[in-house]
Motif scaffolding. Structure first.
Motif, mmCIF file in Angstrom:
data_model
loop_
_atom_site.group_PDB
_atom_site.id
_atom_site.type_symbol
_atom_site.label_atom_id
_atom_site.label_comp_id
_atom_site.label_asym_id
_atom_site.label_seq_id
_atom_site.Cartn_x
_atom_site.Cartn_y
_atom_site.Cartn_z
ATOM 1 N N VAL A 1 68.568 -55.580 -42.714
ATOM 2 C CA VAL A 1 67.296 -55.553 -43.439
ATOM 3 C C VAL A 1 66.166 -56.079 -42.565
ATOM 4 C CG1 VAL A 1 66.054 -56.535 -45.405
ATOM 5 C CG2 VAL A 1 68.394 -55.718 -45.689
ATOM 6 N N GLU A 2 66.463 -57.058 -41.740
ATOM 7 C CA GLU A 2 65.447 -57.685 -40.894
ATOM 8 C C GLU A 2 64.717 -56.675 -40.024
ATOM 9 O OE1 GLU A 2 65.318 -60.612 -36.978
ATOM 10 O OE2 GLU A 2 67.066 -60.633 -38.297
ATOM 11 N N PHE A 3 65.451 -55.768 -39.423
ATOM 12 C CA PHE A 3 64.839 -54.824 -38.494
ATOM 13 C C PHE A 3 64.291 -53.583 -39.180
ATOM 14 C CE2 PHE A 3 67.761 -57.315 -35.868
ATOM 15 C CZ PHE A 3 66.867 -57.774 -34.918
ATOM 16 N N GLY A 4 64.651 -53.364 -40.420
ATOM 17 C CA GLY A 4 64.047 -52.302 -41.198
ATOM 18 C C GLY A 4 64.488 -50.899 -40.838
ATOM 19 N N GLU A 5 65.222 -50.730 -39.744
ATOM 20 C CA GLU A 5 65.686 -49.402 -39.328
ATOM 21 C C GLU A 5 66.781 -49.569 -38.299
ATOM 22 O OE1 GLU A 5 63.965 -45.143 -37.596
ATOM 23 O OE2 GLU A 5 62.645 -46.870 -37.828
ATOM 24 N N ILE A 6 67.781 -48.719 -38.378
ATOM 25 C CA ILE A 6 68.840 -48.692 -37.373
ATOM 26 C C ILE A 6 68.472 -47.626 -36.351
ATOM 27 C CG2 ILE A 6 71.302 -48.348 -36.955
ATOM 28 C CD1 ILE A 6 71.761 -49.138 -39.897
ATOM 29 N N SER B 1 68.944 -44.420 -42.216
ATOM 30 C CA SER B 1 68.973 -45.885 -42.218
ATOM 31 C C SER B 1 68.065 -46.443 -43.299
ATOM 32 C CB SER B 1 68.573 -46.434 -40.843
ATOM 33 O OG SER B 1 67.212 -46.187 -40.561
ATOM 34 N N HIS B 2 66.938 -45.775 -43.577
ATOM 35 C CA HIS B 2 66.045 -46.231 -44.641
ATOM 36 C C HIS B 2 66.745 -46.172 -45.998
ATOM 37 C CE1 HIS B 2 62.409 -45.000 -41.937
ATOM 38 N NE2 HIS B 2 62.986 -46.119 -41.549
ATOM 39 N N PRO C 1 59.364 -61.852 -34.843
ATOM 40 C CA PRO C 1 58.506 -60.760 -34.345
ATOM 41 C C PRO C 1 59.258 -59.431 -34.253
ATOM 42 C CG PRO C 1 59.231 -62.160 -32.538
ATOM 43 C CD PRO C 1 59.720 -62.822 -33.791
ATOM 44 N N ASN C 2 58.482 -58.367 -34.000
ATOM 45 C CA ASN C 2 59.023 -57.023 -33.772
ATOM 46 C C ASN C 2 59.753 -56.467 -34.989
ATOM 47 O OD1 ASN C 2 58.079 -57.130 -31.092
ATOM 48 N ND2 ASN C 2 59.919 -58.261 -30.484
ATOM 49 N N LYS C 3 59.218 -56.717 -36.148
ATOM 50 C CA LYS C 3 59.800 -56.151 -37.363
ATOM 51 C C LYS C 3 58.865 -55.103 -37.944
ATOM 52 C CE LYS C 3 60.025 -60.194 -39.063
ATOM 53 N NZ LYS C 3 59.865 -60.925 -37.828
ATOM 54 N N PHE C 4 59.427 -54.141 -38.628
ATOM 55 C CA PHE C 4 58.626 -53.131 -39.298
ATOM 56 C C PHE C 4 57.954 -53.746 -40.520
ATOM 57 C CE2 PHE C 4 62.014 -50.933 -37.080
ATOM 58 C CZ PHE C 4 61.326 -49.918 -36.418
ATOM 59 N N SER C 5 56.697 -53.366 -40.753
ATOM 60 C CA SER C 5 55.957 -53.932 -41.882
ATOM 61 C C SER C 5 56.633 -53.624 -43.205
ATOM 62 C CB SER C 5 54.523 -53.385 -41.890
ATOM 63 O OG SER C 5 54.525 -51.975 -41.982
ATOM 64 N N GLN C 6 57.212 -52.436 -43.296
ATOM 65 C CA GLN C 6 57.911 -52.065 -44.525
ATOM 66 C C GLN C 6 59.091 -52.996 -44.766
ATOM 67 O OE1 GLN C 6 59.463 -48.076 -44.581
ATOM 68 N NE2 GLN C 6 59.561 -47.996 -46.812
ATOM 69 N N GLY C 7 59.774 -53.351 -43.700
ATOM 70 C CA GLY C 7 60.895 -54.281 -43.827
ATOM 71 C C GLY C 7 60.437 -55.651 -44.302
ATOM 72 N N ILE C 8 59.255 -56.096 -43.842
ATOM 73 C CA ILE C 8 58.733 -57.386 -44.275
ATOM 74 C C ILE C 8 58.466 -57.378 -45.770
ATOM 75 C CG2 ILE C 8 56.802 -58.991 -44.071
ATOM 76 C CD1 ILE C 8 56.541 -58.154 -41.159
ATOM 77 N N VAL C 9 57.855 -56.313 -46.250
ATOM 78 C CA VAL C 9 57.553 -56.220 -47.679
ATOM 79 C C VAL C 9 58.840 -56.208 -48.500
ATOM 80 C CG1 VAL C 9 56.529 -54.772 -49.466
ATOM 81 C CG2 VAL C 9 55.369 -55.069 -47.270
ATOM 82 N N ARG C 10 59.850 -55.490 -48.014
ATOM 83 C CA ARG C 10 61.124 -55.442 -48.723
ATOM 84 C C ARG C 10 61.739 -56.841 -48.821
ATOM 85 N NH1 ARG C 10 63.603 -50.106 -45.741
ATOM 86 N NH2 ARG C 10 62.821 -48.549 -47.186
ATOM 87 N N ILE C 11 61.720 -57.553 -47.713
ATOM 88 C CA ILE C 11 62.294 -58.891 -47.723
ATOM 89 C C ILE C 11 61.485 -59.810 -48.634
ATOM 90 C CG2 ILE C 11 62.757 -60.931 -46.303
ATOM 91 C CD1 ILE C 11 63.419 -59.044 -44.009
#
Length: 322
Positions: free
Chosen positions: A216-221, A228-229, A285-295
């Protein structure tokens, strides 16, 4: 003229299995054709014979990776040939229990489990809608027995559990196809509850959640795009959102248990370490913004499960969620 093998009766063929496998001293794997036999009695006795054959060799480093691959290939098709749900569950239980044969050799146990996940991943595309449930049952039982393997004399062995979660991460969660790993996400918490029970400690939960949080942290494999989404959406729903339901709100705990005494719950889980892990994950750092919102949404869900307001828990994503 028919060959001698074709003239044999079913009872004679079953007796031949005993002679050819159980009493055989050779390490050559010669039981594949019996595992895929059209007769259930032959297949059942072959699985029982394979348990004895495997048990005699799992403590002496006699099994190569190729041997394990051949064994799982045969077992995979043995499940394919099995009809009717009760028989399928029985077979899945028997096959999954093989992992306990390796109780004295943990490395071979991990190799055996790794080969299972490799086989399921490779052959998943072959499964049609009519046979899907039988493989769902096999995955569920094998995951359950893998978790049980990490309990020795009533105590969870951290090293074994971490090793199992590494295998699950590398051979399933980070790999396509999606259907296989999404099913694992669907059943994971329920199987953990069945194995570790109501009194599972927070330390065990943290080990179980670590690979899921990393994904989840990286938001994409990398290289998997929309697949992956979709998988991450399944993780959020079936792992972390469901986790809140496994941990009743403190202020309504007794009421919830009275209303639904059969509900699965973890009485000793402290969600604060989970919240902190998610917070730290979201700050890297280096995370997708969408992943941040999900978390962020996920953190809010877990916070509510403890009956805390976002202000009380120092909610760090207010600007993102407004």
């Amino acid at each position: 003229m028919k060959s001698q093998n074709m003239l044999k009766t079913k009872d004679e063929l079953v007796e031949e299995i005993d002679f050819d496998i159980i009493n055989q001293k050779s390490n050559k794997i010669r039981f594949g054709r019996y595992l895929v036999h059209t007769d259930k009695a032959v297949r059942d006795k072959t699985v029982a014979a394979l348990r004895i054959w495997l048990g005699a060799r799992c403590h002496s480093a006699q099994l190569s990776d190729l041997d394990l691959a051949k064994i799982w290939r045969g077992l995979w098709y043995c499940v394919w040939m099995c009809d009717k749900a009760p028989f399928q569950r029985e077979l899945a239980t028997n096959i999954s229990s093989f992992v306990h044969l390796f109780s004295e050799d943990k490395l071979d146990a991990f190799r055996f489990q790794t080969c299972f996940y490799e086989t399921m991943r490779r052959d998943w595309i072959k499964i049609d809608k009519f046979r899907l449930n039988k493989y769902y049952s096999l995955i569920r039982h094998f995951l359950r027995e893998g978790l049980k393997f990490c309990i020795v004399e009533g105590m969870v062995k951290v090293g074994l559990l971490m090793g199992l979660m590494s295998i699950l991460r590398d051979e399933c969660l980070l790999q396509l196809p999606n259907g296989f790993r999404m099913h694992v996400a669907d059943i994971f918490l329920c199987e953990a509850y069945i194995v570790f029970g109501t009194d599972m400690p927070t330390s065990t939960l943290m080990i179980l959640l670590e690979p899921w949080i990393k994904i989840v942290e990286f938001g994409e494999i990398p290289g998997q795009g929309i697949m992956s989404h979709l998988f991450i959406e399944a993780i959020l729903k079936n792992i972390f959102k469901l986790l809140a339901d496994f941990c009743p709100r403190t202020d309504r705990f007794e009421q919830e248990m009275e209303e639904n005494p059969r509900k699965m719950y973890w009485a000793k889980i402290d969600l604060l370490p989970v919240q902190e892990m998610l917070q730290n994950s979201a700050k890297r750092p280096n995370k997708f913004s969408q992943g941040i919102v999900r978390i962020a949404a996920l953190y809010k869900k877990i916070t509510k499960s403890e009956g805390l307001s976002s202000e009380q828990a120092h909610w760090p994503f207010k600007d993102l969620m407004d």
